[in-house]
Design an enzyme around this catalytic site. Structure first.
Site, PDB file in Angstrom:
ATOM      1  CG  HIS A   1      99.792  -4.430 -24.306  1.00  0.00           C
ATOM      2  ND1 HIS A   1     100.747  -5.254 -24.852  1.00  0.00           N
ATOM      3  CD2 HIS A   1      98.600  -5.053 -24.511  1.00  0.00           C
ATOM      4  CE1 HIS A   1     100.168  -6.315 -25.370  1.00  0.00           C
ATOM      5  NE2 HIS A   1      98.854  -6.229 -25.168  1.00  0.00           N
ATOM      6  CD  GLU A   2      95.185  -3.929 -22.864  1.00  0.00           C
ATOM      7  OE1 GLU A   2      94.456  -3.956 -23.868  1.00  0.00           O
ATOM      8  OE2 GLU A   2      95.694  -4.959 -22.376  1.00  0.00           O
TER       9      GLU A   2
ATOM     10  CG  HIS B   1      95.397  -4.260 -28.209  1.00  0.00           C
ATOM     11  ND1 HIS B   1      95.840  -5.071 -29.230  1.00  0.00           N
ATOM     12  CD2 HIS B   1      95.938  -4.788 -27.071  1.00  0.00           C
ATOM     13  CE1 HIS B   1      96.601  -6.035 -28.749  1.00  0.00           C
ATOM     14  NE2 HIS B   1      96.676  -5.884 -27.432  1.00  0.00           N
TER      15      HIS B   1
END
Length: 494
Positions: free
Chosen positions: A67-68, A71
């Site tokens: 997920h990170e 980003h």
């Protein structure tokens, strides 16, 4: 997420597939048992606890990193300077600064993570540094950076499902074992020995497919259509659901519908004992063979279960064979509420039986077909997650079904024990939940920031900082309350 937002997976309901023997990546072993339970020996308990903690850290670590990184990667591509990439919260246990100037951190509390970017929400940046500031990026670039995290979670799930389809997984065929009298399955005309072929026009090949199809119909007022087969005879059946509801945390959709999957006959040989259960307190051990129950001979586990279910809180006497010895052991059963009914609960799992080849089906596809099927499966799970969240807020599904890190840890451990296919499927399931939840328009989540950007696009200018700060406080309260409910539910299930 950015520095002012955090990734902490909370799943609305992630344990019914496994706890009822029809896990999303159901192996032969999983359908044979009601739950995956902990060993009762001290060494076994220590190993199980270690495995549970390890599985939780591994599951959250993998999904939060993915997920990170979404980003992080898009931010870098958009020219934003990333100050910190952290997996976990709290004090760092390891960190280093890369050649790109980003500080990479592994923190002490492995329940989330964040990406901190230069100039996230501060316009006071020197003019010569604005090209590296998140705040000064175009609206489209900011949307891409924020949306990347949850979208990567969804992409990971699609890839994981595709890999399973390409590799091939063997499942038990969806053959009906027992139909509960007076249930919806009974009213529709389903009988023991039938093969379930289709639900609402969609082919079903596994119990997972059936569970998902039934879960999607919770609270429905319309009719459900099924195609079944018994021998060479194929029949189409239908019945009205009449606002059908049940507790996800207590029973699986197929069992709430009134169906128990067919399983091969199993001897009453205990294989695992749940920590703190009636079986554990009585001194039962893995390998014990139950010979009699209240002086009545038993040869099958199903015979034992029949007596257990109708004896909540009662003391029963078991004659067990342990090695060469016969031991008479009194057991006071626990009580467990399943779909509103109080049943007796021993807290033991039985040894596995050999599953006949003609009662199994292997789902395997070529690479292209597996990619398409993986994408379809991700979309199906996303829609199920989204509609289930909607049913939570409308009261169709009880908040008791919210699950947090403790349940995730238990199911992660059990899925890891069941094999790599089961664990990958579980990762995909949680990854979908994480992606969908983070896209909800709740401030503090990625979807909340996307809602701010949608308002900015519509108005031609950003919302005021005061309004955004107020919304963030509301979002914090909402997310905090959901986390408290989830953790309370976790603890109440222990």
């Amino acid at each position: 997420m950015h520095g002012w937002r955090r990734t902490s997976p909370t799943n609305y309901c992630d344990d019914w597939p496994l706890n009822n023997g029809v896990h999303s990546c159901t192996s032969i072993l999983e359908v044979q048992s009601e739950t995956k339970l902990l060993c009762s020996t001290n060494r076994g308990m220590e190993l199980e606890l270690l495995q549970t903690i390890t599985s939780l850290i591994l599951t959250i670590g993998i999904l939060v990193t993915i997920h990170e990184y979404g980003h992080f990667w898009v931010a870098r591509k958009c020219g934003v300077k990333v100050l910190r990439f952290s997996i976990g919260f709290g004090a760092p246990i390891w960190k280093r600064t890369g050649a790109d100037g980003t500080e990479y951190v592994l923190a002490s509390i492995p329940l989330g993570g964040y990406v901190k970017m230069f100039g996230e929400n501060n316009a006071s940046v020197a003019p010569e540094e604005r090209h590296q500031s998140f705040f000064y990026k175009t609206l489209g670039q900011r949307v891409a950076i924020v949306a990347a995290g949850p979208l990567v979670n969804l992409a990971f799930a699609a890839i994981a499902y595709a890999a399973l389809f390409a590799y091939g997984v063997t499942y038990p065929k969806p053959i009906v074992g027992v139909v509960e009298s007076g249930s919806l399955a009974d009213s529709i005309g389903i009988q023991s020995g039938m093969d379930l072929i289709e639900i609402d026009g969609r082919p079903v090949r596994t119990w997972e497919d059936i569970n998902l199809a039934l879960a999607a119909r919770v609270g429905s007022l319309s009719e459900i259509d099924m195609v079944v087969a018994k021998g060479n005879e194929v029949s189409r059946l239908s019945t009205s659901l009449n606002d059908w509801r049940f507790q996800f945390d207590e029973i699986s959709p197929i069992r709430a519908f009134g169906i128990s999957p067919w399983v091969p006959p199993m001897e009453p040989i205990l294989s695992q004992i749940q920590l703190g259960s009636a079986a554990s307190k009585a001194g039962l051990q893995p390998g014990d063979l139950i010979k009699t129950l209240n002086n009545q001979p038993v040869t099958l586990w199903s015979e034992v279960v029949t007596v257990l279910r109708v004896s909540p809180g009662k003391q029963l006497t078991l004659l067990v064979q342990r090695g060469p010895n016969l031991l008479e052991i009194p057991v006071t059963l626990d009580r467990k509420i399943v779909n509103g009914e109080t049943i007796g609960y021993l807290g033991a799992n039985v040894a596995n039986s050999v599953w006949p080849a003609d009662k199994q089906v292997t789902v395997q596809m070529n690479p292209l077909a597996s990619i398409v099927a993986g994408g379809e499966k991700m979309l199906q799970m996303s829609w199920l997650t989204l509609t289930s969240i909607g049913k939570l807020f409308t009261g169709v599904v009880s908040l008791d079904n919210l699950s947090g890190p403790i349940t995730i840890a238990k199911v992660a451990s059990a899925s890891a024990s069941s094999g790599i296919e089961s664990f990958i499927n579980f990762l995909a399931f949680i990854s979908v939940s994480l992606g969908v939840l983070n896209l909800l328009p709740i401030p503090m989540l990625d979807g909340g920031h996307l809602a701010f950007y949608a308002a900015e696009w519509a108005r031609g200018r950003p919302l005021s900082e005061r309004l955004q700060a107020f919304a963030m406080k509301i979002g914090l309260v909402v997310v905090g309350c959901l986390m408290v409910i989830a953790i309370f539910n976790d603890v109440s299930r222990l």
